[in-house]
Design a protein around this motif. Structure first.
Motif, mmCIF file in Angstrom:
data_model
loop_
_atom_site.group_PDB
_atom_site.id
_atom_site.type_symbol
_atom_site.label_atom_id
_atom_site.label_comp_id
_atom_site.label_asym_id
_atom_site.label_seq_id
_atom_site.Cartn_x
_atom_site.Cartn_y
_atom_site.Cartn_z
ATOM 1 N N LEU A 107 0.844 -1.226 -0.078
ATOM 2 C CA LEU A 107 0.108 0.009 0.035
ATOM 3 C C LEU A 107 0.979 1.276 -0.040
ATOM 4 C CD1 LEU A 107 -2.650 -0.834 2.958
ATOM 5 C CD2 LEU A 107 -3.152 -0.498 0.532
ATOM 6 N N ILE A 108 0.344 2.148 -0.832
ATOM 7 C CA ILE A 108 1.109 3.557 -0.711
ATOM 8 C C ILE A 108 0.068 4.448 0.021
ATOM 9 C CG2 ILE A 108 2.477 5.323 -1.688
ATOM 10 C CD1 ILE A 108 3.866 2.676 -1.901
ATOM 11 N N PHE A 168 -5.945 8.606 2.159
ATOM 12 C CA PHE A 168 -6.400 7.473 1.294
ATOM 13 C C PHE A 168 -5.152 6.440 1.107
ATOM 14 C CE2 PHE A 168 -5.246 10.872 -1.678
ATOM 15 C CZ PHE A 168 -4.159 10.379 -2.612
ATOM 16 N N GLN A 169 -5.431 5.425 0.355
ATOM 17 C CA GLN A 169 -4.542 4.387 0.095
ATOM 18 C C GLN A 169 -4.533 3.886 -1.114
ATOM 19 O OE1 GLN A 169 -5.297 1.301 3.282
ATOM 20 N NE2 GLN A 169 -4.364 2.717 4.929
ATOM 21 N N ILE A 170 -3.298 3.424 -1.824
ATOM 22 C CA ILE A 170 -3.259 2.844 -2.890
ATOM 23 C C ILE A 170 -2.800 1.512 -2.972
ATOM 24 C CG2 ILE A 170 -2.687 3.127 -5.493
ATOM 25 C CD1 ILE A 170 -2.293 6.334 -4.925
ATOM 26 N N LEU A 181 -6.118 -1.811 -6.941
ATOM 27 C CA LEU A 181 -5.003 -1.746 -7.811
ATOM 28 C C LEU A 181 -5.409 -1.607 -9.513
ATOM 29 C CD1 LEU A 181 -1.944 -2.160 -8.934
ATOM 30 C CD2 LEU A 181 -2.373 -4.486 -8.490
ATOM 31 N N GLN A 182 -6.573 -2.442 -9.614
ATOM 32 C CA GLN A 182 -7.126 -2.205 -10.872
ATOM 33 C C GLN A 182 -7.653 -0.821 -11.328
ATOM 34 O OE1 GLN A 182 -6.770 -4.699 -13.303
ATOM 35 N NE2 GLN A 182 -7.401 -3.029 -14.567
ATOM 36 N N THR A 183 -8.273 -0.215 -10.175
ATOM 37 C CA THR A 183 -8.801 1.333 -10.489
ATOM 38 C C THR A 183 -7.441 2.200 -10.866
ATOM 39 O OG1 THR A 183 -10.423 0.816 -8.906
ATOM 40 C CG2 THR A 183 -9.895 2.936 -9.203
ATOM 41 N N ALA A 184 -6.502 1.873 -9.963
ATOM 42 C CA ALA A 184 -5.084 2.817 -10.008
ATOM 43 C C ALA A 184 -4.560 2.627 -11.503
ATOM 44 C CB ALA A 184 -4.053 2.365 -9.022
ATOM 45 N N ILE A 185 -4.729 1.310 -11.997
ATOM 46 C CA ILE A 185 -4.197 1.320 -13.463
ATOM 47 C C ILE A 185 -5.379 1.928 -14.423
ATOM 48 C CG2 ILE A 185 -3.907 -0.685 -15.301
ATOM 49 C CD1 ILE A 185 -3.388 -2.467 -13.030
#
Ligand code: CUA
Length: 677
Positions: free
Chosen positions: A229-230, A248-250, A332-336
């Protein structure tokens, strides 16, 4: 099946060997008696008697800060597994303060009875089993608050690598004000780093676990369930607090994220984090698997994580997150999908990623590579906008083309780690295996022509330098004055004090043509990992608290604080409330009578306004010890569960009659036992 790569194993052996070899190069004590030109007879004699060379004398003159004079800089050093922060003056290298952060610290009454520290430590608690309290932390990376990328001297942040926590220290009184236990995360390392206006305090995970960490999943499910997590902790300057509901966290792949740094100036809005285990090795040496150290060192390249935090902020605003344990988490998929996350290949298990003062470049150093690799932010932006990717990783994160975003590779030496900067276009990199500090020239706009990207000088340090710090050397405006080499166990620099050796801070003057080692400072408290160095004129600490009855936790006057002339003891059922003042050299009241089992509340105010009038307040046998700085009000709550007579006294040598600054807590037994009848 993980392939064995013998070259990598060789490199690891070399790393280990290098460590032990470099630990075995003690220098003989100097027998220097040469005459020093230009010194008067007396001084000449002192130098000769003490065996000082002209260089030694010069170094001494550059570090000596006479009595009554102040230092030019303060260093804030992590206290390693002491869980605290150390404050050190430069160039004197004198320890000025230990700030209690994650760990109780009796001399400043942190965690010994005051409700203020109890509240803080409790907020940062996490469940570790019945009747067990988390009592240590591993502080790694302090971060001073910034305004437009420069230190503003207002706040300091520090992480706990062992339990994934972040603390906030207010630099008005140099005291801890908040400890946040980060939701979902148990292991961090790329923390703390701030964005250029301290919008966020960044905390990157280290060892991947299931998310949240207390959800069990066997190691066979590593690729499926384990993640990093970042974390972006929202910081509110007004209240001086992290606001978890605006953080928030990514989610990122389980690649063992390492250090991070925020972009600045031209790269503001972005964050860069290293990783060292794209192999996703999980160890298991006992089952015949390659050990983690070898498994995680197979690939030629790991991935730098390039994160668009301004866009991530927008994605959260648009509601595209999940809530896990109360935290807003971008999957993760949202971040992509939302183009928040990209990868860039980086050579072999890098450690540090450091953004140049103008934000144009990122300097990345790999422990197992001999180069510092420099990336151009411009080229990264171009590659992203043109979709110039070499493919994706197995989670679908786009990978930028290494050759198209790389600006330069500078051959530094064995085991380069971290880089800082000066105001003349130079970079300084710690070189762990070699035990050197390397100076090299940045490229345009800092240097042009043949000078650009060249190694210019190295000096030996003692030994095994991890991080380094240069004066304001990670800001938009480095000072170019001093660097300090943060060295591991110094086996031969100081008088031996048993098998646990102190660490060593070495002060280096970088103002001249050549770097000059000035001074060794032993660090006898923990292993300081990272340090920041700020010019003292940026700090404006209080010398006494602004009002009598001031509560350092709320940073305001406590309306219920004890005030002079209004001291009192009040009973309400089995609750006893005491309003007590402290002034040289007495407490009022001096006798407190309670019954066994009473709930006792003490409001204690130090009503002094003089700077040298700190009082302590300790109750023998009740594990209470406060530090009451002038004006400070503190609250103590305890149950008088042990009968007897317990002296209380002032633990600071506050006056000639300090011994007399004492009183009694009488705890009358509720049932008189047969023996005493
Ligand atoms: Cu007050 Cu000693």
């Amino acid at each position: 099946m993980i392939k064995h790569n013998y070259f990598n194993l060789f490199i690891i052996l070399f790393v280990l060997l290098g460590f032990s070899l470099s630990c075995q190069k003690p220098e003989k004590g100097k027998e220097q008696t040469e005459k020093i030109e230009g010194l008067s007879g007396d001084i000449q004699q002192i130098a000769q008697d003490r065996g000082l060379s002209p260089k030694d004398v010069e170094a001494a003159l550059k570090t000596y800060v006479p009595t009554g004079k102040y230092d030019d800089y303060l260093m804030f050093a992590s206290g390693g597994h002491s869980g605290q922060v150390l404050v050190i003056g430069v160039p004197s290298m004198r320890l000025l303060k230990v700030i209690g952060v994650f760990t109780p610290e009796p001399w400043q009454g942190f965690g010994y009875g005051s409700e203020e520290s109890a509240t803080l430590l409790k907020e940062g608690e996490m469940p570790i089993g019945e009747n067990k309290k988390l009592s240590w932390a591993d502080t790694h990376h302090p971060a001073l608050s910034e305004t437009e990328g420069d230190y503003d001297g207002k706040y300091l942040f520090i992480n706990d690598k062992a339990n994934a926590r972040v603390a906030v220290i207010d630099l008005r009184d140099f005291e801890t004000k908040q400890i946040v236990k980060t939701a979902n995360l148990i292991s961090d390392h790329g923390a703390t780093f701030v964005t250029p206006n301290t919008e966020y305090v960044i905390e990157g995970s280290q060892y991947a676990t299931p998310i949240p960490f207390n959800k069990y999943s066997p190691i066979e499910n590593y690729k499926k369930d384990y993640r990093g997590l970042i974390v972006f902790h929202k910081f509110d300057r007004e209240s001086g607090k992290i606001k978890e509901d605006e953080s928030f966290q990514i989610v990122v792949p389980p690649y063992g994220q390492d250090l991070c740094d925020a972009g600045k100036k031209v790269s503001d809005g972005w964050v860069f984090c290293n990783s060292f285990n794209t192999e996703m090795a999980t160890g298991g040496i006992e089952n015949g698997n390659p050990p983690l150290e070898a498994g995680a060192s197979q690939n030629d390249m790991d991935f730098m994580h390039v994160i668009n935090w301004k866009k991530a902020e927008q994605v959260v605003e648009d509601g595209k997150f999940q809530v896990i344990n109360g935290a807003k988490v971008i999957p993760l998929q949202t971040a992509i999908n939302e183009h928040i996350l990209y990868f860039i290949p980086e050579p072999k298990s890098p450690h540090g990623v450091d953004v140049t003062p103008g934000g144009e470049y990122l300097a990345v150093a790999g422990k197992l590579d001999t180069h510092v690799t420099v990336y151009s932010f411009d080229k990264i932006q171009k590659a992203i906008s043109e979709g110039d990717f070499s493919g994706t990783d197995e989670f679908g994160v786009p990978i930028l083309n290494f050759d198209n975003v790389k600006e330069a590779q500078v051959e530094i030496g064995l085991g380069p780690l971290h880089t800082q900067f000066d105001n003349k276009g130079n970079a300084y990199t710690s070189v762990f295996i070699e035990s050197t500090l390397a100076k090299w020239k940045l490229g345009p706009p800092y240097n042009t022509g043949d000078d650009a990207w060249t190694l210019t000088e190295k000096i030996p340090v003692h030994y095994n330098i991890g991080h380094l710090v240069c004066a304001e050397g990670d800001t938009v405006d480095p000072d170019g004055k001093y660097c300090v080499s943060l060295d591991k166990w110094s086996i031969d620099r100081f008088t031996p004090v048993g098998p646990l050796h102190p660490q060593n801070f070495q002060l280096i003057d970088i103002t001249g043509k050549k770097m000059q080692l000035l001074y060794d400072m032993p660090i006898g408290i923990g292993e300081p990992h990272y340090v920041q160095m700020i010019k003292v004129d940026k700090l404006n600490p209080w010398l006494v608290y602004p009002e009598v009855g001031f509560d350092p936790l709320k940073m305001a006057k406590d309306p219920d604080s004890a005030q002079p002339g209004k001291e009192a003891i009040k009973r309400n059922g089995n609750k006893v409330e005491v309003w007590m003042t402290a002034i040289r050299s007495h407490f009022t009241p001096e006798h407190i009578n309670v019954n066994q089992g009473d709930e006792v509340t003490l409001h204690i105010t130090n009503i002094e306004r003089a700077r040298d009038a700190t009082h302590g307040f300790a109750i023998d046998g009740y594990n209470v010890n406060l530090s009451l700085e002038p004006g400070e009000s503190n609250l103590v709550k305890f149950k008088a569960d042990k009968p007897g007579v317990y002296p209380f006294y002032c633990t600071e040598f506050c006056s000639a009659l300090h011994l007399e600054m004492a009183g009694y807590l009488f705890v009358k037994p509720t049932q008189v036992s047969e023996r005493t009848q």
